[in-house]
Design an enzyme around this catalytic site. Sequence first.
Site, mmCIF file in Angstrom:
data_model
loop_
_atom_site.group_PDB
_atom_site.id
_atom_site.type_symbol
_atom_site.label_atom_id
_atom_site.label_comp_id
_atom_site.label_asym_id
_atom_site.label_seq_id
_atom_site.Cartn_x
_atom_site.Cartn_y
_atom_site.Cartn_z
ATOM 1 N N GLY A 147 49.539 -64.155 -37.264
ATOM 2 C CA GLY A 147 49.164 -65.413 -37.910
ATOM 3 C C GLY A 147 49.573 -65.443 -39.367
ATOM 4 C CB CYS A 148 47.866 -66.918 -42.300
ATOM 5 S SG CYS A 148 47.618 -68.601 -41.683
ATOM 6 C CB VAL A 149 47.969 -61.472 -42.120
ATOM 7 C CG1 VAL A 149 48.305 -60.769 -40.808
ATOM 8 C CG2 VAL A 149 47.712 -60.444 -43.213
#
Length: 354
Positions: A138-140
């Site tokens: 995801g965003c990481v």
Amino acid sequence: MTRIAAVHGVLPPHRYEQSEITAAVAAMSLPHQAERSLLDRLHATSGVGARHLALPLEQYAGVTGFGQANDLFIEQASRLGEQAIAAALAEAGIAAHEVDLVVCTSVTGIAAPSLEARMAGRLGLRPDVKRVPVFGLGCVGGAAGIARLHDYLTGHPDQVAVLLSVELCSLTLQRADITPANLVAGALFGDGAAALVAVGARHRLAGRAPGPTVTASRSRLYPGTEGALGWEIGDSGFRIVLGAELPELVRLHVGEEVRSFLSEHDLKPPDVTAWVCHPGGPRILDALGETLQLDATAMELTRRSLHEVGNLSSASVLHILRDTLALRPPPAGTPGLLLAMGPGFCSELVLLRW
């Protein structure tokens, strides 16, 4: 030492003001005026002024199923990803056949063969290039991807590694879902791609590439928080899980994580001259700034990116790193910190040296 040789961001050509997207989402998804009032409020307070979308706005009403959305993801993501890698390699002065490793991260579509495999021949990558496609971060993913490139290049200091992030968040829109989490996601997320080229310490560009060096990284999972962020994947595709507790989790865990990581390198938050933070949303950024006691200028480029293009999931930190290099390069020899948070709930920290 890993040297960042180039970062290049790419956006789809279809750009819309937030108000245009608000109206389109309401027309597709919200039959009642009370829900429209909530949508308007969430979009107006998101910190987002405009976004780029993979498709023209009027075409989204015709995307009716997961299979169709995923086919569009593969088509559009391959095009954007190829543009990003080609431009980043050109900026770095590195030929495609010199690339030894490609890490490709995305959480908004599924492809097998993976995206980097589909574009390898067109780009001119070697048939023996090492590939690591990643789904689920995801965003990481952008921050974690830089960290994993650094791990690889530490062991292969004469080689070249590329990180590609492609996120087409608009293709995950759940038109029948009017929960607050889905409405918040529809207010924040945009589409975009980015590629980063890095070289090891013994590569010919290690001493003269314009980007910073990567000196250390830290990955952290926070037990008991698995349900706070992620996807529920069903017949209609990706349904967002976005817990209201996320800002509090940032206050409880991430601030202390950052201080602990910096202290290992004899640093404190005031020593950091560049904060390259994932733009998770205004409440997340407020929580991070408060817990680290950062002044308003520390995340100015992050908030600017959120306003101009929205949250690009894993690609955002790469766009913000590019903006930092172009618009506000820190003094030579000073430390920077790149950080992001994602499903797990987790954080990824990357220490840079300018």
